[in-house]
Enzyme design. Structure first.
Site, PDB file in Angstrom:
ATOM      1  N   ARG A 121       0.812  -1.230   0.000  1.00 34.19           N
ATOM      2  CA  ARG A 121       0.000   0.000   0.000  1.00 34.19           C
ATOM      3  C   ARG A 121       0.842   1.276   0.000  1.00 34.19           C
ATOM      4  O   ARG A 121       0.405   2.330   0.444  1.00 34.19           O
ATOM      5  CB  ARG A 121      -0.985   0.014   1.173  1.00 34.19           C
ATOM      6  CG  ARG A 121      -1.949  -1.151   1.114  1.00 34.19           C
ATOM      7  CD  ARG A 121      -3.160  -0.943   1.994  1.00 34.19           C
ATOM      8  NE  ARG A 121      -4.080  -2.047   1.804  1.00 34.19           N
ATOM      9  CZ  ARG A 121      -4.030  -3.172   2.508  1.00 34.19           C
ATOM     10  NH1 ARG A 121      -3.125  -3.313   3.446  1.00 34.19           N
ATOM     11  NH2 ARG A 121      -4.884  -4.131   2.271  1.00 34.19           N
ATOM     12  N   LYS A 143       3.474  11.280 -11.918  1.00 33.63           N
ATOM     13  CA  LYS A 143       2.602  10.433 -12.743  1.00 33.63           C
ATOM     14  C   LYS A 143       3.284   9.082 -12.903  1.00 33.63           C
ATOM     15  O   LYS A 143       4.428   9.013 -13.369  1.00 33.63           O
ATOM     16  CB  LYS A 143       2.375  11.059 -14.120  1.00 33.63           C
ATOM     17  CG  LYS A 143       1.342  12.164 -14.111  1.00 33.63           C
ATOM     18  CD  LYS A 143       0.984  12.580 -15.533  1.00 33.63           C
ATOM     19  CE  LYS A 143      -0.038  13.693 -15.533  1.00 33.63           C
ATOM     20  NZ  LYS A 143      -0.328  14.182 -16.890  1.00 33.63           N
ATOM     21  N   LYS A 227       8.517  22.720 -14.479  1.00 35.83           N
ATOM     22  CA  LYS A 227       7.618  21.592 -14.171  1.00 35.83           C
ATOM     23  C   LYS A 227       7.263  21.592 -12.677  1.00 35.83           C
ATOM     24  O   LYS A 227       6.111  21.352 -12.309  1.00 35.83           O
ATOM     25  CB  LYS A 227       8.239  20.264 -14.597  1.00 35.83           C
ATOM     26  CG  LYS A 227       7.283  19.120 -14.298  1.00 35.83           C
ATOM     27  CD  LYS A 227       7.147  18.083 -15.344  1.00 35.83           C
ATOM     28  CE  LYS A 227       5.955  17.166 -15.023  1.00 35.83           C
ATOM     29  NZ  LYS A 227       5.960  15.939 -15.767  1.00 35.83           N
ATOM     30  N   GLU A 237      -3.634  17.658 -12.074  1.00 38.25           N
ATOM     31  CA  GLU A 237      -4.058  18.060 -13.414  1.00 38.25           C
ATOM     32  C   GLU A 237      -5.530  18.459 -13.485  1.00 38.25           C
ATOM     33  O   GLU A 237      -6.272  18.031 -14.382  1.00 38.25           O
ATOM     34  CB  GLU A 237      -3.749  16.935 -14.416  1.00 38.25           C
ATOM     35  CG  GLU A 237      -3.634  17.443 -15.846  1.00 38.25           C
ATOM     36  CD  GLU A 237      -3.142  16.390 -16.816  1.00 38.25           C
ATOM     37  OE1 GLU A 237      -1.985  15.967 -16.667  1.00 38.25           O
ATOM     38  OE2 GLU A 237      -3.890  16.011 -17.707  1.00 38.25           O
ATOM     39  N   ARG A 241      -1.947  22.209 -14.791  1.00 38.89           N
ATOM     40  CA  ARG A 241      -1.025  21.168 -15.263  1.00 38.89           C
ATOM     41  C   ARG A 241      -1.337  20.745 -16.697  1.00 38.89           C
ATOM     42  O   ARG A 241      -0.486  20.212 -17.395  1.00 38.89           O
ATOM     43  CB  ARG A 241      -1.065  19.961 -14.303  1.00 38.89           C
ATOM     44  CG  ARG A 241      -0.012  18.920 -14.641  1.00 38.89           C
ATOM     45  CD  ARG A 241       0.224  17.939 -13.520  1.00 38.89           C
ATOM     46  NE  ARG A 241       1.197  16.935 -13.917  1.00 38.89           N
ATOM     47  CZ  ARG A 241       1.781  16.089 -13.094  1.00 38.89           C
ATOM     48  NH1 ARG A 241       1.503  16.118 -11.810  1.00 38.89           N
ATOM     49  NH2 ARG A 241       2.658  15.203 -13.536  1.00 38.89           N
ATOM     50  N   ASN A 245       0.425  19.573 -21.570  1.00 39.74           N
ATOM     51  CA  ASN A 245      -0.004  18.739 -22.697  1.00 39.74           C
ATOM     52  C   ASN A 245       0.056  19.481 -24.024  1.00 39.74           C
ATOM     53  O   ASN A 245      -0.470  19.000 -25.029  1.00 39.74           O
ATOM     54  CB  ASN A 245      -1.422  18.214 -22.449  1.00 39.74           C
ATOM     55  CG  ASN A 245      -1.448  17.259 -21.280  1.00 39.74           C
ATOM     56  OD1 ASN A 245      -0.559  16.429 -21.142  1.00 39.74           O
ATOM     57  ND2 ASN A 245      -2.442  17.386 -20.418  1.00 39.74           N
ATOM     58  N   HIS A 248       0.474  17.666 -27.263  1.00 41.27           N
ATOM     59  CA  HIS A 248       0.175  16.252 -27.008  1.00 41.27           C
ATOM     60  C   HIS A 248      -1.170  15.808 -27.587  1.00 41.27           C
ATOM     61  O   HIS A 248      -1.393  14.616 -27.751  1.00 41.27           O
ATOM     62  CB  HIS A 248       0.208  15.959 -25.506  1.00 41.27           C
ATOM     63  CG  HIS A 248       1.610  15.918 -24.944  1.00 41.27           C
ATOM     64  ND1 HIS A 248       2.465  17.000 -25.004  1.00 41.27           N
ATOM     65  CD2 HIS A 248       2.320  14.928 -24.342  1.00 41.27           C
ATOM     66  CE1 HIS A 248       3.623  16.679 -24.443  1.00 41.27           C
ATOM     67  NE2 HIS A 248       3.561  15.428 -24.041  1.00 41.27           N
ATOM     68  N   HIS A 252      -0.372  12.742 -29.516  1.00 45.25           N
ATOM     69  CA  HIS A 252      -0.834  11.394 -29.146  1.00 45.25           C
ATOM     70  C   HIS A 252      -1.573  10.739 -30.295  1.00 45.25           C
ATOM     71  O   HIS A 252      -1.460   9.526 -30.505  1.00 45.25           O
ATOM     72  CB  HIS A 252      -1.756  11.458 -27.923  1.00 45.25           C
ATOM     73  CG  HIS A 252      -1.003  11.596 -26.626  1.00 45.25           C
ATOM     74  ND1 HIS A 252      -1.582  12.058 -25.477  1.00 45.25           N
ATOM     75  CD2 HIS A 252       0.284  11.323 -26.310  1.00 45.25           C
ATOM     76  CE1 HIS A 252      -0.668  12.068 -24.499  1.00 45.25           C
ATOM     77  NE2 HIS A 252       0.460  11.638 -24.985  1.00 45.25           N
ATOM     78  N   HIS A 264       7.763   9.379 -29.028  1.00 45.08           N
ATOM     79  CA  HIS A 264       6.865  10.341 -28.375  1.00 45.08           C
ATOM     80  C   HIS A 264       7.276  11.792 -28.673  1.00 45.08           C
ATOM     81  O   HIS A 264       6.451  12.612 -29.056  1.00 45.08           O
ATOM     82  CB  HIS A 264       6.868  10.079 -26.867  1.00 45.08           C
ATOM     83  CG  HIS A 264       6.044  11.045 -26.087  1.00 45.08           C
ATOM     84  ND1 HIS A 264       4.667  11.032 -26.096  1.00 45.08           N
ATOM     85  CD2 HIS A 264       6.405  12.073 -25.267  1.00 45.08           C
ATOM     86  CE1 HIS A 264       4.221  12.000 -25.324  1.00 45.08           C
ATOM     87  NE2 HIS A 264       5.241  12.659 -24.808  1.00 45.08           N
TER      88      HIS A 264
HETATM   89  N1  GLY Z   1       3.981  14.851 -18.785  1.00 41.63           N
HETATM   90  C1  GLY Z   1       2.925  15.704 -18.407  1.00 41.63           C
HETATM   91  C2  GLY Z   1       2.725  15.768 -16.932  1.00 41.63           C
HETATM   92  O1  GLY Z   1       3.537  15.276 -16.176  1.00 41.63           O
HETATM   93  O2  GLY Z   1       1.728  16.305 -16.504  1.00 41.63           O
END
Ligand code: GLY
Length: 358
Positions: A121, A143, A227, A237, A241, A245, A248, A252, A264
């Site tokens: 956990r 992430k 960042k 996000e 955040r 993107n 993206h 994507h 990518h």
């Molecule tokens: N790669 C985008 C983020 O970490 O939000």
């Protein structure tokens, strides 16, 4: 050594950046005393290339650590890999006072972070990103996750590392295509957040491409600062955040249309060009600024035109199924000037067709 703090209250952590960092991690980790025992997780290739150096640094500082590996490549970013690694940890008797160390690129960081989030956990983990893409993007922000047949990164967790160690020197042995892969995300930060950094990237292009280690370190640090600021303001996000993107949405879609054969970063570069064209088409971004962005992307050697083998129809169908759609509508991060963006879903089908040349 440069230290950047990711200000997340109880979950705040440091990003430490230095040329030659790998050899100093043992001493720093000893002082931080995050765990009594560490397990380094790496793919077999990185373990061979850098594992010895890291393990020597840990041993010299008296930090108890072992290393486990999994097969190299995106195909490993799978729940079965996480299950196999979890079994290994259990067999090794790893408990909640212990921690994981992700040594590698984005795949390793994502798998290890997710494993750390769910093993017993949740146990602490540390990121040691070894590709430019992972150093400027995926190792910071928490992430983590894996792919499932229905889509990439569809299973995962927000789970922050306890510390990120970045050694710009490891980029010296990175294949040129991998450097390029990360540079698209680097350019992204200039366009979304920092016009001065955008100009810096234009000015320092030759030094960056020649891998001048001091310039790389400065560049990586600025990306991590941006960042860190964005993640500290919006960890999950909900809003800000989403600016990360940029490039993206189309990126994507192109990546998916290529069945993930396209790297990518290359897809993100194409997506940034498409987003600039959408923004000028909407009349919110000056043409000369859009040209400057597209020129910088091209000058770094990234492609700017979507390969003709992918039809506009194909790209559009992937735009609609991307996980970043809201209520079935794709959203776009569009520049309004270099260093500033807006997030919108107000983009007409006609404008998308025009940008895709369909
Ligand atoms: N790669 C985008 C983020 O970490 O939000």
């Amino acid at each position: 050594m440069r230290t950047i703090r990711v200000g997340l209250g109880e979950r705040a952590y440091d990003i430490l950046i230095e040329n030659g960092m790998l050899a100093k991690i043992g001493t720093d980790l000893k002082q931080r005393a995050i765990a009594k025992r560490y397990v380094v997780v790496a793919d077999s290739h990185v373990a061979e290339l850098l594992g010895g150096k890291l393990m020597a640094s840990l041993a010299a500082a008296g930090v108890s650590a072992e290393i486990i590996t999994f097969p190299r490549g995106e195909a490993s970013k799978h729940l079965t890999t996480v299950a196999e690694l979890a079994s290994k940890l259990a067999q090794m008797g790893l408990d909640r006072k212990d921690a994981l160390i992700a040594l590698g690129g984005g795949v390793t960081g994502d798998i290890t972070g997710f494993l750390a989030a769910i093993y017993m956990r949740g146990i602490p983990f540390i990121q040691i990103p070894t590709t430019l893409l992972a150093q400027v993007d995926s190792s910071v922000g928490g992430k983590t996750g894996v792919d499932i047949p229905e889509g990439k990164n569809l299973v995962g967790a927000f789970y922050q590392p306890r510390c990120v160690y970045i050694d710009s020197n490891v980029l010296m042995s990175l294949p040129p295509a991998e450097l390029l892969n990360g540079l698209a995300e680097v350019i992204k930060y200039g366009v979304i957040y920092d016009a001065e950094f955008f100009r810096y990237l234009a000015k320092q292009r030759q030094a960056i491409l020649a891998r001048d280690v001091a310039v790389l370190e400065e560049m990586i640090a600025r990306c991590c600062e941006i960042k860190a600021a964005v993640v500290a303001a919006d960890e999950r996000e909900a809003d800000l955040r989403r600016i990360l993107n940029f490039g993206h949405t189309f990126g994507h879609a192109v990546e998916a249309a290529s069945n993930y054969a396209m790297a990518h970063g290359l897809a993100v570069g194409l997506g940034m060009v498409a987003a600039c064209r959408l923004a000028t088409g909407k009349g919110i971004f000056a043409k000369d600024q859009a040209e400057a962005v597209c020129r910088l992307i091209a000058d770094y050697g990234l492609p700017t035109e979507i390969p003709s083998e992918f039809s506009p129809q194909q790209i559009k169908s992937f735009l609609k199924t991307d996980k970043k759609t809201v209520g079935g509508r794709p959203f776009f991060v569009l520049p309004t000037e270099i260093g500033k963006v807006v997030i919108t879903d107000a983009v007409s089908e006609e404008l998308i067709d025009t940008v895709l040349g369909g």
